[in-house]
Design a protein around this motif. Structure first.
Motif, mmCIF file in Angstrom:
data_model
loop_
_atom_site.group_PDB
_atom_site.id
_atom_site.type_symbol
_atom_site.label_atom_id
_atom_site.label_comp_id
_atom_site.label_asym_id
_atom_site.label_seq_id
_atom_site.Cartn_x
_atom_site.Cartn_y
_atom_site.Cartn_z
ATOM 1 N N CYS A 109 -26.829 0.297 -57.495
ATOM 2 C CA CYS A 109 -27.162 -0.152 -58.848
ATOM 3 C C CYS A 109 -28.034 -1.401 -58.802
ATOM 4 O O CYS A 109 -28.993 -1.526 -59.560
ATOM 5 N N CYS A 112 -22.642 -2.277 -57.710
ATOM 6 C CA CYS A 112 -22.695 -1.768 -56.331
ATOM 7 C C CYS A 112 -24.101 -1.980 -55.763
ATOM 8 O O CYS A 112 -25.048 -2.311 -56.467
ATOM 9 N N GLY A 169 -24.990 3.125 -64.460
ATOM 10 C CA GLY A 169 -24.294 2.796 -63.217
ATOM 11 C C GLY A 169 -23.296 1.681 -63.451
ATOM 12 O O GLY A 169 -23.248 1.082 -64.528
ATOM 13 N N CYS A 170 -22.496 1.390 -62.433
ATOM 14 C CA CYS A 170 -21.497 0.326 -62.558
ATOM 15 C C CYS A 170 -22.154 -1.039 -62.686
ATOM 16 O O CYS A 170 -21.558 -1.978 -63.195
ATOM 17 N N GLY A 171 -23.406 -1.157 -62.188
ATOM 18 C CA GLY A 171 -24.127 -2.419 -62.283
ATOM 19 C C GLY A 171 -23.767 -3.427 -61.208
ATOM 20 O O GLY A 171 -24.365 -4.502 -61.151
ATOM 21 N N CYS A 225 -25.144 5.658 -58.007
ATOM 22 C CA CYS A 225 -24.112 4.605 -58.029
ATOM 23 C C CYS A 225 -22.970 4.926 -57.061
ATOM 24 O O CYS A 225 -22.494 6.060 -56.999
ATOM 25 N N HIS A 226 -22.549 3.935 -56.295
ATOM 26 C CA HIS A 226 -21.444 4.145 -55.348
ATOM 27 C C HIS A 226 -20.096 4.243 -56.051
ATOM 28 O O HIS A 226 -19.109 4.622 -55.432
ATOM 29 N N ASN A 227 -20.062 3.882 -57.306
ATOM 30 C CA ASN A 227 -18.819 4.021 -58.074
ATOM 31 C C ASN A 227 -18.915 5.179 -59.068
ATOM 32 O O ASN A 227 -18.291 5.170 -60.131
HETATM 33 ZN ZN LIG Z 1 -23.068 1.242 -59.132
#
Ligand SMILES: [Zn+2]
Ligand SMILES: [Zn+2]
Length: 388
Positions: free
Chosen positions: A120, A117, A113-115, A128-130
Motif C-alpha cells: 500500500c 502495509c 488497501g489497508c494503507g 495489499c498484504h492485508n
Molecule cells: Zn495494505
C-alpha cells in the motif's frame, strides 16, 4: 431517519434507514432483500449508487465464488452483496471528511488497501498484504467492495475517500461506470513502463479491458496498436477505439500476423486480456527481444509456458491485479477530455430490480452484449434500454 453520530448529511439528499440490496445465496442465486444503509467511518463517505456495470469477474463470483473472499472464505450464503463497477453521488460524509462534498458525482475504484502495509505504501494497494482482513478481530481497514466487503448491486455503499474519482457533469452515469475498466488497462500500461508514445503495442482479447486497453494505448501515443481476437464485431469496435490493425485469429495465425504488421519484428509490448490457455506462449513470441508482456487475464487451468523463450530473449512478464497506482484517475482524465469514447462498449441498461436479466445478457452475450449496466433510478421498470 438516517442520522448516525458524527456523520454529516444534507436535507437535499434524504437517506432512508433501509435499502434494497441484492444478496448472494447459493452459487448463481441472487435475491432482492432489505439491508440497513451502511454508515461511513473515518475517511469514508456514503455513495448513493446511480449506476453499476456488470463485469466478468462478477459472474465468476456469483457462479463460482473466487476471487471474492468473505470472512476468509467463499462468498455464498453470507448476506454478501456483489458488484464493484459503480458510480454515484456522495450523500453523507464520515467523521473528518472534507475532501468531497455532499451532492458530488463520483466513480469508484474497487480496492481500498489497508494503507499501512509495504505494498500500500508503494501505491500497489490492489496487492495489499492485508487483503480481506476486515472482519472480526482482524480489521486492518482493507476493503475491496464486491470482493471482500459488500459491493454495488444495491442503493448505497460506503467508500474510502482514496477510492473516489470525481467526474464532470458532462460524463454520463453509464460512461462513469467504465472508468475503472479503463483504469485497469491504464494500470497494465503503467506497469509496463508507461511511456508508450511511438512504441508498438498488441492487445490480445477484445473484452471490455482489452477494448479500452486499445483506447488507452492509443491515447498514450502508441504506434501501431494491434488488436487480436476471435469476433469480428468486437474487433470492429476496437478499430473505432483506435486500433491501427485488427487480426481475427480464427482466420490468421496471431504471431505471424503481428510480426508481418510490424515489419517482421515483434512489438515492444503485449497486453494480454484474453485469458486463452496458449496466450502467454503467443504473447512472448509477439514481442521483440527485451519486450514486455502484461498479463491482465488468466486461464482457469494451469498451462505450460516456454520459459526458455522468455529467458533467451530477455522478455519481461508482469501480472497485474485490478487498478493500482491511481491509474483510474489517469483514465478518467483521458475520458473527461474525450480522448476516447468508452461508451462504445456499453450496450444495455436495465433497472436494478432486473439484475438477474442483466446478468443473463452479460453472461450469454445476448444481442452481442458487452457492458451491461443496471441503474437504481431513471430506467423504466419494464423495458430494457439498448444503447445506440
Ligand atoms: Zn495494505
Ligand atoms: Zn470488474
Amino acid at each position: 431517519m438516517y442520522a448516525p453520530a458524527g456523520v454529516k448529511t444534507s436535507t437535499d439528499y434524504p437517506i432512508p434507514d433501509a435499502m434494497k440490496a441484492w444478496v448472494l445465496g447459493d452459487p448463481g442465486q441472487l435475491s432482492l432483500r432489505e439491508k440497513p444503509v451502511p454508515v461511513p467511518k473515518k475517511a469514508e463517505v456514503l455513495v448513493r449508487i446511480d449506476a453499476v456495470a456488470i463485469c466478468a469477474t462478477d459472474l465468476e463470483i456469483i457462479y463460482h465464488g473466487p476471487p471474492a473472499s468473505i470472512r476468509g472464505g467463499l462468498p455464498h450464503n453470507k448476506n454478501f452483496t456483489p458488484g464493484h463497477e459503480y458510480m454515484g453521488t456522495v450523500v453523507a460524509l464520515g467523521p473528518g471528511v472534507d475532501e468531497y462534498r455532499i451532492g458530488q458525482r463520483v466513480t469508484v475504484e474497487i480496492h481500498a488497501g489497508c494503507g499501512q502495509c509495504k505494498r500500500c505504501r508503494e501505491g500497489m494497494y490492489t496487492a495489499c498484504h492485508n487483503y480481506g482482513l476486515n472482519y472480526g478481530e482482524v480489521d486492518k481497514g482493507h476493503r475491496a467492495n464486491g470482493f471482500t466487503t459488500d459491493g454495488g448491486f444495491c442503493e448505497y455503499q460506503v467508500n474510502n475517500i482514496n477510492t473516489l474519482v470525481a467526474i464532470p457533469d458532462a460524463m454520463s452515469d453509464e460512461e462513469a461506470t467504465l472508468v475503472v475498466t479503463a483504469g485497469t488497462a491504464m494500470y497494465g500500461l503503467t506497469e509496463l513502463g508507461g511511456l508508450v508514445a511511438g512504441e508498438s503495442v498488441v492487445v490480445t482479447g477484445p473484452g471490455p479491458i482489452g477494448l479500452l486497453g486499445v483506447a488507452v494505448a492509443k491515447a498514450l501515443g502508441a504506434q501501431p496498436v494491434i488488436l487480436t481476437g476471435t469476433r469480428d464485431n468486437r474487433l470492429a469496435i476496437g478499430r473505432e477505439l483506435g486500433a491501427d490493425h485488427v487480426v481475427n485469429v480464427r482466420s490468421e495465425d496471431a504471431v505471424a500476423a503481428v510480426r508481418r504488421l510490424n515489419g517482421g519484428k515483434g512489438v515492444d509490448y503485449v497486453v494480454e486480456c484474453s485469458g486463452a490457455p496458449n496466450a502467454v506462449n503467443e504473447a512472448i513470441r509477439m514481442v521483440n527481444r527485451g519486450g514486455k508482456v502484461c498479463l491482465a487475464a488468466f486461464p482457469h487451468q494451469e498451462t505450460p509456458v516456454d520459459i526458455a523463450e522468455i529467458v533467451r530473449n530477455n522478455i519481461y512478464v508482469y501480472g497485474i491485479r485490478g487498478e493500482g497506482k491511481s491509474a483510474t484517475h489517469r483514465a478518467e482524465a483521458f475520458m473527461s477530455q474525450k480522448r476516447f469514447d468508452a461508451t462504445k462498449i456499453h450496450t444495455h441498461t436495465f433497472p436494478l430490480e432486473d439484475l438477474p436479466t442483466a446478468i443473463r445478457y452479460a453472461k450469454d452475450r445476448i444481442e452481442d452484449a458487452i457492458k451491461v449496466v443496471v441503474k437504481a433510478r431513471g430506467v423504466s421498470a419494464v423495458h430494457k434500454v439498448a444503447a445506440e
